[in-house]
Design a protein around this motif. Sequence first.
Motif, PDB file in Angstrom:
ATOM      1  N   VAL A   1     -23.048 -27.493  -7.485  1.00  0.00           N
ATOM      2  CA  VAL A   1     -22.171 -28.662  -7.591  1.00  0.00           C
ATOM      3  C   VAL A   1     -20.776 -28.158  -7.927  1.00  0.00           C
ATOM      4  CG1 VAL A   1     -21.734 -30.892  -8.655  1.00  0.00           C
ATOM      5  CG2 VAL A   1     -24.078 -30.049  -8.499  1.00  0.00           C
TER       6      VAL A   1
ATOM      7  N   SER B   1     -22.229 -26.198 -11.546  1.00  0.00           N
ATOM      8  CA  SER B   1     -23.672 -26.179 -11.278  1.00  0.00           C
ATOM      9  C   SER B   1     -24.473 -25.987 -12.555  1.00  0.00           C
ATOM     10  CB  SER B   1     -24.018 -25.057 -10.296  1.00  0.00           C
ATOM     11  OG  SER B   1     -23.220 -25.140  -9.132  1.00  0.00           O
TER      12      SER B   1
ATOM     13  N   ALA C   1     -22.078 -31.958  -4.119  1.00  0.00           N
ATOM     14  CA  ALA C   1     -23.373 -31.382  -4.484  1.00  0.00           C
ATOM     15  C   ALA C   1     -24.050 -30.834  -3.231  1.00  0.00           C
ATOM     16  CB  ALA C   1     -24.251 -32.444  -5.138  1.00  0.00           C
TER      17      ALA C   1
END
Length: 803
Positions: free
Chosen positions: A297, A315, A345
């Motif tokens: 992400v 992330s 994402a």
Amino acid sequence: MRLLRNDTFEVNLSTEGTVESLRMTDDPVRMNWVIDAGYVQEAGYAQEHKPFGQWTAMVNDERIESANMQPYIEVAGDTSATVTFVHDKFKVQYEYLLNNNGEWTWKIRCSNPAAAAIRINGFHSWFSLAYIMFRDRDVMRNIRHSCAVFPHIGGDFSKFAAVRRSNEAPHLAIYSTGERIAAFGTYCSYVNRFLEQVSPSLDGMLYHRLSFIEDGSSLEQSADSDWIYGGYAPVTLEPYGEREWSFVFTTFNGQADFYTKALKYGHPGWTYSSVTTTEGKFIAEVELPEQETLQSVKMYSATGEAGVVNETDISSEFTIVPAAKSNRLRAVLPLKSAGEIKLVAQLSNGKCDVLIGNVLEPVHKILERRAEWLCDNSFNTASVTRPYSFLPLSNQGESLGKLAFILMKNLLSPPVPAQVRKVELSAFLDLKYHWFEQGDFLHPKPLYGSFYRIYDFDYIGHVYYLLSKFDQSYLYYGSPEMYLTWAAQVMCMRLDPECHRNKREQEESQLVGVFILYIADLLADLRKNALTYWHDKLSKLWLALVEGLKQGAQAYQGAVTEHFYDNAGFGLTCEALCLAGLTDEAERYAPLIIANIGFSNDYRANAPDRWWEALSFMTHSLWGGLVAGAARSSYETIGDARLLEAGYRATMAMFNCYDWNVHSTTRKLKPGEAASTYSIAAPNLNMPELSRNRFGQSIFKKSSDPLFSSLFSNIEGDDWDMGEELVAYLLGFGSTTYLYTDSEGELRCVNGLIEPAEKGWEITSYAAYPARYVMLEQGLSFVSTAGESLKSVLFTGGKFERA
């Protein structure tokens, strides 16, 4: 006409291969979920009809349109059809497939039939869901046969929630299951009825358009500013190459079900803080489809005056939610820089999803800069037209919302005497004599030629009432009791049909309006100050109006403003009925509010559904904020958490009209500036320069609509109809933070942050002037002492305590 059907849907195809009707088999009212050609003909829009599935493309600089082609249609029984359009440069094929799992699949293929590569600058299909304002007094037709459409775009997981305006399920969900779409735009067919003295002054319908390929030419200059979506580019198809997009249509029962069903089609399910502040934390939770994992992400943010886009890998911030019944991941991020954010994402299957949020400066700073800007830049001196008024000039009472906001802000924070003084000057020397003959509250001026607007008096009464709340030491021209009496006089005239000679004004005196924000407090203060005559007179008129609202609730008459269906009607009517303790009647209107407020992966699309200021779905600061405020206020009586959540989403989206840290629009704001309207769609095909842009009425000076351009020829500035929405905010989320328990038994916080403490939970408020904490389901509230700002509290042992 060809009929396809399964256990859930009936789809009628025209001989041109477009969808003429889409109905749910068991729907008792037989709503057509696409814009009906018969209604288009009846309403006089036939020349502008854009049926579902009609497409255009720009190929090698040649415009190709399905309307000029005769397709080949192949039908297999009553469950599938293939429609093929062949051009020597471009081939398009639609597949309409209905199975017996309650689904309809629409596949779109484009291909290059030639031996040389082709360049496609645009490929667009009309996606004409039944977003219609029916121009008649049949409220049920608008409620049951029209829908609001809430888009989720960006990344590989586009989806659309078409919500019936009654909020009666089932609704229609559309999930992308193929390649990503490039853009989602609208075109409005309407008739301008402003001179017919009706409101809303436009009627018509929005045609939504899917862009499978878009090089940015549909968006004009807005594409250059939009760092969030951007990336528009043409596509080159090699000889015999093809591209394919597909969508599944199914039913859903509500917002939660919409996201639950999305998982079935491979879409991640997100819950996120659409808007937070630099004093708070951004929270994102995601539930992944089976067999999928979260690979990474990244967060992108545009901060600083130059709007430089920064990239951060977040992330590692996503961890498993330990108490959740489902497999969810959560990230909690303190964000100290104001500005919009985009989360991208990446999933293990290579696809990506997108969230668009915003980080505001502390809201009290936004409000304080706004009040400063208005007093420094908008206040007229004695030497100009309409001395002591606030610019931009307007005959409409909405323009006085700025005065009400300045006063309300000064009541909730340490007063700035010069700001109060300027508002009082305006109220005493301009307002009183501009709207009334020789300042006589019983004789309004017909500022609109042959009539005056009843709604104007709501704003006037509000200014006088708020002046009455100040200590005498801040007032120069009158006493608090004098202004309290003036507010009562204005409202008694406004609510009394016998005070008005014309039928229009007599009827409109019984419509609910902005006065709902202060009528209860006004009555209480009249009683407290022993102004018995005015209290009794106003109370009698208020009760008469409430009785009318009660009698009209069965037929939803409160959903009509002046003449026609409007969220300004059902929002404030629900709030008024709650205020009067008429919960059963209020509960009839509450579903209309819930169906009206957007939910999306983009915070800007979380606005109350409205279109006639932008000719597209939009955020309108005034009415968006007031409908959002009505949702929040009604929650405190009805207790439906959907009202609370919707009211908060929409309230915070409204701040996009004030936020000078937003860089994704062509129209930039200086601190304290504002623009009344934000056009959410991109492209806005009526006025492409409005695509994802902020503006005010002055934009219509250059409109191609001659009536618009003449009506607004003298308008200056972008913010005349603003202010009361900030008062609604200050009366609610501006001071109050809420707790409730969700369907999984988890404690949720609205307008604040909830974090585990040594004993129980610590609640931190995002309110501008935090003073109140509420957990309605347990009948709990905690209120600070007068004038005290209470930024955080503890919730422990089933009660609130000081932190």
